[in-house]
Design a protein around this motif. Structure first.
Motif, PDB file in Angstrom:
ATOM      1  N   ILE A 291      56.288  38.202  55.989  1.00 33.85           N
ATOM      2  CA  ILE A 291      56.920  39.425  56.466  1.00 33.85           C
ATOM      3  C   ILE A 291      58.111  39.036  57.326  1.00 33.85           C
ATOM      4  CG2 ILE A 291      56.669  41.507  57.881  1.00 33.85           C
ATOM      5  CD1 ILE A 291      53.742  41.608  57.043  1.00 33.85           C
ATOM      6  N   MET A 292      59.271  39.608  57.012  1.00 33.18           N
ATOM      7  CA  MET A 292      60.510  39.346  57.720  1.00 33.18           C
ATOM      8  C   MET A 292      60.963  40.631  58.406  1.00 33.18           C
ATOM      9  SD  MET A 292      62.409  37.425  54.528  1.00 33.18           S
ATOM     10  CE  MET A 292      63.902  37.063  55.456  1.00 33.18           C
ATOM     11  N   GLY A 293      61.484  40.531  59.618  1.00 33.59           N
ATOM     12  CA  GLY A 293      62.073  41.673  60.289  1.00 33.59           C
ATOM     13  C   GLY A 293      61.198  42.278  61.363  1.00 33.59           C
ATOM     14  N   ASP A 294      61.800  43.141  62.165  1.00 32.23           N
ATOM     15  CA  ASP A 294      61.121  43.826  63.251  1.00 32.23           C
ATOM     16  C   ASP A 294      60.482  45.121  62.758  1.00 32.23           C
ATOM     17  OD1 ASP A 294      61.993  41.894  65.079  1.00 32.23           O
ATOM     18  OD2 ASP A 294      63.871  42.973  65.473  1.00 32.23           O
ATOM     19  N   PRO A 295      59.508  45.656  63.510  1.00 30.60           N
ATOM     20  CA  PRO A 295      58.922  46.946  63.138  1.00 30.60           C
ATOM     21  C   PRO A 295      59.989  48.006  62.878  1.00 30.60           C
ATOM     22  CG  PRO A 295      57.638  45.975  64.895  1.00 30.60           C
ATOM     23  CD  PRO A 295      58.848  45.088  64.709  1.00 30.60           C
ATOM     24  N   GLY A 296      59.808  48.718  61.790  1.00 33.75           N
ATOM     25  CA  GLY A 296      60.798  49.685  61.339  1.00 33.75           C
ATOM     26  C   GLY A 296      61.739  49.131  60.295  1.00 33.75           C
ATOM     27  N   ARG A 297      61.832  47.774  60.221  1.00 38.74           N
ATOM     28  CA  ARG A 297      62.719  47.132  59.245  1.00 38.74           C
ATOM     29  C   ARG A 297      62.040  45.903  58.636  1.00 38.74           C
ATOM     30  NH1 ARG A 297      68.939  47.579  61.541  1.00 38.74           N
ATOM     31  NH2 ARG A 297      68.867  49.828  61.971  1.00 38.74           N
ATOM     32  N   ARG A 298      60.755  45.991  58.459  1.00 40.12           N
ATOM     33  CA  ARG A 298      59.996  44.850  57.946  1.00 40.12           C
ATOM     34  C   ARG A 298      60.014  44.808  56.427  1.00 40.12           C
ATOM     35  NH1 ARG A 298      55.038  46.677  61.650  1.00 40.12           N
ATOM     36  NH2 ARG A 298      55.839  48.592  60.706  1.00 40.12           N
ATOM     37  N   VAL A 299      60.269  43.636  55.907  1.00 42.11           N
ATOM     38  CA  VAL A 299      60.212  43.387  54.460  1.00 42.11           C
ATOM     39  C   VAL A 299      59.098  42.380  54.200  1.00 42.11           C
ATOM     40  CG1 VAL A 299      61.424  42.534  52.425  1.00 42.11           C
ATOM     41  CG2 VAL A 299      62.662  43.881  54.147  1.00 42.11           C
ATOM     42  N   GLN A 300      58.130  42.790  53.427  1.00 43.29           N
ATOM     43  CA  GLN A 300      57.034  41.904  53.033  1.00 43.29           C
ATOM     44  C   GLN A 300      57.328  41.370  51.634  1.00 43.29           C
ATOM     45  OE1 GLN A 300      53.236  43.747  52.092  1.00 43.29           O
ATOM     46  NE2 GLN A 300      52.121  42.039  53.043  1.00 43.29           N
ATOM     47  N   VAL A 301      57.338  40.067  51.496  1.00 37.19           N
ATOM     48  CA  VAL A 301      57.531  39.431  50.191  1.00 37.19           C
ATOM     49  C   VAL A 301      56.179  38.879  49.751  1.00 37.19           C
ATOM     50  CG1 VAL A 301      58.789  37.698  48.863  1.00 37.19           C
ATOM     51  CG2 VAL A 301      59.901  38.832  50.815  1.00 37.19           C
ATOM     52  N   ILE A 302      55.674  39.405  48.644  1.00 35.56           N
ATOM     53  CA  ILE A 302      54.372  39.007  48.108  1.00 35.56           C
ATOM     54  C   ILE A 302      54.608  38.217  46.829  1.00 35.56           C
ATOM     55  CG2 ILE A 302      52.194  39.815  47.132  1.00 35.56           C
ATOM     56  CD1 ILE A 302      52.407  42.273  48.924  1.00 35.56           C
ATOM     57  N   LEU A 303      54.200  36.963  46.834  1.00 36.42           N
ATOM     58  CA  LEU A 303      54.383  36.065  45.693  1.00 36.42           C
ATOM     59  C   LEU A 303      53.061  35.957  44.938  1.00 36.42           C
ATOM     60  CD1 LEU A 303      56.169  33.251  47.726  1.00 36.42           C
ATOM     61  CD2 LEU A 303      57.316  34.970  46.311  1.00 36.42           C
ATOM     62  N   LEU A 304      53.014  36.485  43.728  1.00 37.25           N
ATOM     63  CA  LEU A 304      51.795  36.431  42.932  1.00 37.25           C
ATOM     64  C   LEU A 304      51.791  35.197  42.037  1.00 37.25           C
ATOM     65  CD1 LEU A 304      51.372  40.149  41.786  1.00 37.25           C
ATOM     66  CD2 LEU A 304      50.361  39.002  43.775  1.00 37.25           C
ATOM     67  N   ASP A 305      50.622  34.633  41.823  1.00 34.21           N
ATOM     68  CA  ASP A 305      50.437  33.556  40.855  1.00 34.21           C
ATOM     69  C   ASP A 305      49.837  34.177  39.591  1.00 34.21           C
ATOM     70  OD1 ASP A 305      49.582  31.365  39.322  1.00 34.21           O
ATOM     71  OD2 ASP A 305      49.209  30.141  41.098  1.00 34.21           O
ATOM     72  N   THR A 306      50.681  34.332  38.569  1.00 39.68           N
ATOM     73  CA  THR A 306      50.249  34.969  37.320  1.00 39.68           C
ATOM     74  C   THR A 306      49.841  33.950  36.265  1.00 39.68           C
ATOM     75  OG1 THR A 306      52.522  35.043  36.464  1.00 39.68           O
ATOM     76  CG2 THR A 306      51.766  36.940  37.759  1.00 39.68           C
ATOM     77  N   ARG A 307      49.621  32.701  36.653  1.00 37.85           N
ATOM     78  CA  ARG A 307      49.313  31.625  35.702  1.00 37.85           C
ATOM     79  C   ARG A 307      47.970  30.951  35.964  1.00 37.85           C
ATOM     80  NH1 ARG A 307      52.082  32.512  31.239  1.00 37.85           N
ATOM     81  NH2 ARG A 307      54.000  33.540  31.875  1.00 37.85           N
ATOM     82  N   TYR A 308      47.741  30.550  37.182  1.00 38.40           N
ATOM     83  CA  TYR A 308      46.630  29.645  37.509  1.00 38.40           C
ATOM     84  C   TYR A 308      45.273  30.223  37.110  1.00 38.40           C
ATOM     85  CZ  TYR A 308      44.449  25.928  40.341  1.00 38.40           C
ATOM     86  OH  TYR A 308      43.742  24.827  40.767  1.00 38.40           O
ATOM     87  N   PHE A 309      45.085  31.525  37.249  1.00 41.15           N
ATOM     88  CA  PHE A 309      43.777  32.149  37.038  1.00 41.15           C
ATOM     89  C   PHE A 309      43.718  32.994  35.771  1.00 41.15           C
ATOM     90  CE2 PHE A 309      44.901  31.826  41.531  1.00 41.15           C
ATOM     91  CZ  PHE A 309      43.871  31.037  42.004  1.00 41.15           C
ATOM     92  N   ARG A 310      44.812  33.082  35.045  1.00 38.57           N
ATOM     93  CA  ARG A 310      44.912  34.033  33.944  1.00 38.57           C
ATOM     94  C   ARG A 310      44.080  33.626  32.743  1.00 38.57           C
ATOM     95  NH1 ARG A 310      49.488  33.975  29.889  1.00 38.57           N
ATOM     96  NH2 ARG A 310      47.760  32.910  28.863  1.00 38.57           N
ATOM     97  N   ASP A 311      43.248  34.556  32.272  1.00 36.79           N
ATOM     98  CA  ASP A 311      42.475  34.353  31.052  1.00 36.79           C
ATOM     99  C   ASP A 311      43.387  34.434  29.828  1.00 36.79           C
ATOM    100  OD1 ASP A 311      39.872  33.968  32.101  1.00 36.79           O
ATOM    101  OD2 ASP A 311      39.649  36.110  32.449  1.00 36.79           O
ATOM    102  N   PRO A 312      42.905  33.983  28.672  1.00 31.77           N
ATOM    103  CA  PRO A 312      43.736  34.041  27.460  1.00 31.77           C
ATOM    104  C   PRO A 312      44.153  35.472  27.128  1.00 31.77           C
ATOM    105  CG  PRO A 312      41.852  32.606  27.111  1.00 31.77           C
ATOM    106  CD  PRO A 312      41.620  33.287  28.427  1.00 31.77           C
ATOM    107  N   ILE A 313      45.309  35.604  26.472  1.00 37.36           N
ATOM    108  CA  ILE A 313      45.790  36.898  26.005  1.00 37.36           C
ATOM    109  C   ILE A 313      45.780  36.900  24.488  1.00 37.36           C
ATOM    110  CG2 ILE A 313      47.110  37.472  28.058  1.00 37.36           C
ATOM    111  CD1 ILE A 313      49.585  36.334  26.777  1.00 37.36           C
ATOM    112  N   ASP A 314      45.756  38.098  23.900  1.00 40.72           N
ATOM    113  CA  ASP A 314      45.556  38.248  22.459  1.00 40.72           C
ATOM    114  C   ASP A 314      46.863  38.168  21.682  1.00 40.72           C
ATOM    115  OD1 ASP A 314      42.865  38.553  22.833  1.00 40.72           O
ATOM    116  OD2 ASP A 314      42.870  40.742  22.641  1.00 40.72           O
TER     117      ASP A 314
END
Length: 344
Positions: free
Chosen positions: A136-159
């Motif tokens: 989370i970057m910034g002060d209250p009222g101007r906070r930006v949360q950057v959420i980095l997802l891992d879409t590979r490590y746990f992913r089951d096979p796709i069809d």
């Protein structure tokens, strides 16, 4: 009350990031002039949204050498000297095209990604499997949360899809995959899902969820959240149940830029795709079916994305810009931040 001879202390105005740049799909064997255009925007942060190199190997020495090629690019070095860089891998820098949890070197690849991008040894991203994390970057009222997802490590096979080549052309489908009805399959894994819920409950005004693969569009036949419709719906429902406002998805993968919007969540959910720091798509890819794409929000050619935040406007604005290698704005979408909130 002020005592004689004293004056009021100045009130510190809240500060927050105003320019976040991001991009995906950077081939280390190609010229990379785009970094100068990115540096010129003076970003507060740059986010690598996957395929940061094209590794495609189980040999970690080879993977490390290819990362080294990226690190040696003068323009990229200027960027690193200008602003912080956050990164997640997609399939090619993970090590296997379209790969998931079956990739045998996933633990080694995850550690390498964290090492290359300078994640500190005491960072929470090193305390679990995979590379997901948030800040989370910034002060209250101007906070930006950057959420980095891992879409590979746990992913089951796709069809794989069942359409033949002619049927795919008629349906305007360019990829090889189709949605599964197996609701036991996971994209994130339960541990990452629980972590994501906790992150969405934190206080922030803007939330940039970096997904690497597209979260909103699903009809192209490419890799996307829609290959597991139950996981896609779970994501949208979680945003609603946690009352997490200000969500904007950032994605890459497809080698062109577009903005898609879904009304399936608690409020309009935008997916801003910027892909092709060095890559151009097959001519059919940008023309593939996408009912969610906003009119005019398509650019084919090398590009990077900017999320600009105007905190000082009467109504805070979120400005999404796809930019060319010359630094010109190819398209722009402006959304008042108040619209990225669920109704009370």
């Amino acid at each position: 009350m002020l005592f004689a001879g004293c004056s009021a202390l100045p009130v510190k105005e809240p500060s927050g990031p105003t320019t976040i740049a991001f991009g995906a799909c950077s081939d280390q064997d190609r010229e990379q002039p785009i970094w100068d255009a990115i540096v010129a925007t003076e970003p507060d942060l740059f986010v690598f949204a996957g395929d940061n190199i094209y590794g495609d190997t189980e040999d970690m020495a080879v993977l490390r050498a290819k990362y080294g090629q990226l690190e040696s690019v003068p323009g990229y070095q200027r960027l690193v000297g200008t602003c912080p860089v956050l990164a997640v891998y997609d399939d090619h820098d993970y090590g296997k095209n379209d790969g998931g949890r079956e990739y045998p070197m996933r633990a080694e690849s995850a550690k390498m990604c964290l090492d290359v991008f300078g994640v500190p040894e005491d960072d929470p991203r090193r305390e679990h499997e995979g590379i997901y994390g948030a800040t989370i970057m910034g002060d209250p009222g101007r906070r930006v949360q950057v959420i980095l997802l891992d879409t590979r490590y746990f992913r089951d096979p796709i069809d794989r899809g069942t359409l033949n080549a002619e049927e795919r052309r008629e349906a305007n489908v360019v990829g090889w995959y189709e949605p599964t009805d197996d609701t036991a399959r996971t994209l994130l894994g339960e541990t990452q899902w629980r972590w994501l819920e906790a992150e969405l409950r934190k206080d922030a005004e803007v939330r940039l969820i970096v997904s690497t693969i597209q979260a909103v569009p699903w009809e192209k036949g490419m890799e996307c959240w829609g290959n597991m419709p139950h996981e896609r719906q779970r994501l949208f429902d979680l945003i609603g149940s946690t009352r997490a406002g200000g969500v904007l998805f950032l994605s890459g993968d497809v080698h062109f830029a577009e903005i898609s919007r879904s009304e399936e969540g608690p409020y309009p959910l935008y997916d801003f795709t910027s892909s092709g720091l060095t890559q151009s798509p097959h001519p059919t890819w940008p023309a593939a079916v996408n009912r969610y794409r906003l009119p005019g929000m398509l650019h084919v050619g090398e590009n990077f994305g900017l999320v600009r935040l105007d905190w000082d406007a009467d109504e805070t604005q979120v400005r999404m810009q796809a930019c060319t290698v010359e630094g010109k704005v190819a398209f722009e979408q402006i959304v008042p931040l108040d619209r990225l909130r669920a109704a009370e």
